[in-house]
Design a protein around this motif. Structure first.
Motif, PDB file in Angstrom:
ATOM      1  N   ARG A  27      85.517  10.562  12.851  1.00 37.44           N
ATOM      2  CA  ARG A  27      85.042  11.934  13.075  1.00 37.44           C
ATOM      3  C   ARG A  27      85.763  12.528  14.282  1.00 37.44           C
ATOM      4  O   ARG A  27      85.842  11.910  15.331  1.00 37.44           O
ATOM      5  N   LYS A  28      86.287  13.754  14.105  1.00 40.71           N
ATOM      6  CA  LYS A  28      87.057  14.387  15.184  1.00 40.71           C
ATOM      7  C   LYS A  28      86.170  14.791  16.352  1.00 40.71           C
ATOM      8  O   LYS A  28      86.559  14.700  17.510  1.00 40.71           O
ATOM      9  N   GLN A  29      84.979  15.305  16.058  1.00 39.28           N
ATOM     10  CA  GLN A  29      84.041  15.690  17.118  1.00 39.28           C
ATOM     11  C   GLN A  29      82.749  14.887  16.948  1.00 39.28           C
ATOM     12  O   GLN A  29      81.858  15.288  16.198  1.00 39.28           O
ATOM     13  N   PRO A  30      82.646  13.757  17.626  1.00 41.57           N
ATOM     14  CA  PRO A  30      81.433  12.935  17.489  1.00 41.57           C
ATOM     15  C   PRO A  30      80.196  13.684  17.996  1.00 41.57           C
ATOM     16  O   PRO A  30      80.256  14.421  18.972  1.00 41.57           O
ATOM     17  N   ARG A  31      79.089  13.485  17.290  1.00 44.80           N
ATOM     18  CA  ARG A  31      77.811  14.072  17.709  1.00 44.80           C
ATOM     19  C   ARG A  31      77.160  13.178  18.746  1.00 44.80           C
ATOM     20  O   ARG A  31      77.436  11.983  18.817  1.00 44.80           O
ATOM     21  N   GLU A  32      76.272  13.752  19.531  1.00 43.32           N
ATOM     22  CA  GLU A  32      75.514  12.965  20.500  1.00 43.32           C
ATOM     23  C   GLU A  32      74.472  12.139  19.754  1.00 43.32           C
ATOM     24  O   GLU A  32      73.966  12.543  18.718  1.00 43.32           O
ATOM     25  N   LEU A  33      74.165  10.978  20.303  1.00 37.29           N
ATOM     26  CA  LEU A  33      73.237  10.063  19.660  1.00 37.29           C
ATOM     27  C   LEU A  33      72.210   9.577  20.673  1.00 37.29           C
ATOM     28  O   LEU A  33      72.570   9.155  21.780  1.00 37.29           O
ATOM     29  N   ASP A  34      70.955   9.644  20.311  1.00 37.21           N
ATOM     30  CA  ASP A  34      69.885   9.096  21.132  1.00 37.21           C
ATOM     31  C   ASP A  34      69.804   7.600  20.825  1.00 37.21           C
ATOM     32  O   ASP A  34      69.155   7.185  19.861  1.00 37.21           O
ATOM     33  N   THR A  35      70.498   6.790  21.617  1.00 39.33           N
ATOM     34  CA  THR A  35      70.607   5.363  21.316  1.00 39.33           C
ATOM     35  C   THR A  35      69.256   4.645  21.408  1.00 39.33           C
ATOM     36  O   THR A  35      69.005   3.717  20.645  1.00 39.33           O
ATOM     37  N   HIS A  36      68.385   5.091  22.301  1.00 37.18           N
ATOM     38  CA  HIS A  36      67.069   4.464  22.413  1.00 37.18           C
ATOM     39  C   HIS A  36      66.279   4.655  21.120  1.00 37.18           C
ATOM     40  O   HIS A  36      65.664   3.711  20.616  1.00 37.18           O
ATOM     41  N   LEU A  37      66.307   5.843  20.570  1.00 37.19           N
ATOM     42  CA  LEU A  37      65.582   6.115  19.339  1.00 37.19           C
ATOM     43  C   LEU A  37      66.249   5.437  18.150  1.00 37.19           C
ATOM     44  O   LEU A  37      65.574   4.954  17.241  1.00 37.19           O
ATOM     45  N   TYR A  38      67.570   5.346  18.159  1.00 44.49           N
ATOM     46  CA  TYR A  38      68.281   4.697  17.053  1.00 44.49           C
ATOM     47  C   TYR A  38      67.959   3.209  16.989  1.00 44.49           C
ATOM     48  O   TYR A  38      67.936   2.629  15.908  1.00 44.49           O
ATOM     49  N   LYS A  39      67.668   2.593  18.121  1.00 41.76           N
ATOM     50  CA  LYS A  39      67.324   1.172  18.134  1.00 41.76           C
ATOM     51  C   LYS A  39      65.999   0.904  17.426  1.00 41.76           C
ATOM     52  O   LYS A  39      65.744  -0.213  16.989  1.00 41.76           O
TER      53      LYS A  39
END
Length: 95
Positions: free
Chosen positions: A40-52
């Motif tokens: 992906r050329k423009q990565p989106r922000e990710l809430d890593t705590h919630l993704y876990k």
């Protein structure tokens, strides 16, 4: 009324990263918690705590699949199948 996190976020893996899928999630008023693919050329922000938190759900389904009647779906009626899923979930919690 205040919504809980599970009503406002969609947690998924990289397979749900296409722009159309993310747009559909956001159109419904939810926040996409999906990691961007490496190309992906423009990565989106990710809430890593919630993704876990997704890991907990994946582990739960893995435990359910240890019951043969669940993974092979012996029950033909949805009502009977759901009843056995409830029973399997109860047995998992009692361990």
């Amino acid at each position: 009324m205040l919504k809980d996190w599970h009503e406002t976020h969609v947690i998924a893996d990289k397979g749900y990263d296409p722009n159309g899928m993310v747009a559909m999630i956001e159109q419904r008023g939810a926040i996409a918690v999906i990691p961007s693919r490496s190309n992906r050329k423009q990565p989106r922000e990710l809430d890593t705590h919630l993704y876990k938190e997704r890991h907990l759900i994946e582990c739960w389904f893995n435990k359910l699949k240890h019951f043969r009647r669940v993974f092979s779906r012996f029950e033909k009626k949805a009502k009977n199948f759901l009843s056995f899923v409830y029973l399997a979930a109860l047995l998992i919690e009692l361990r």
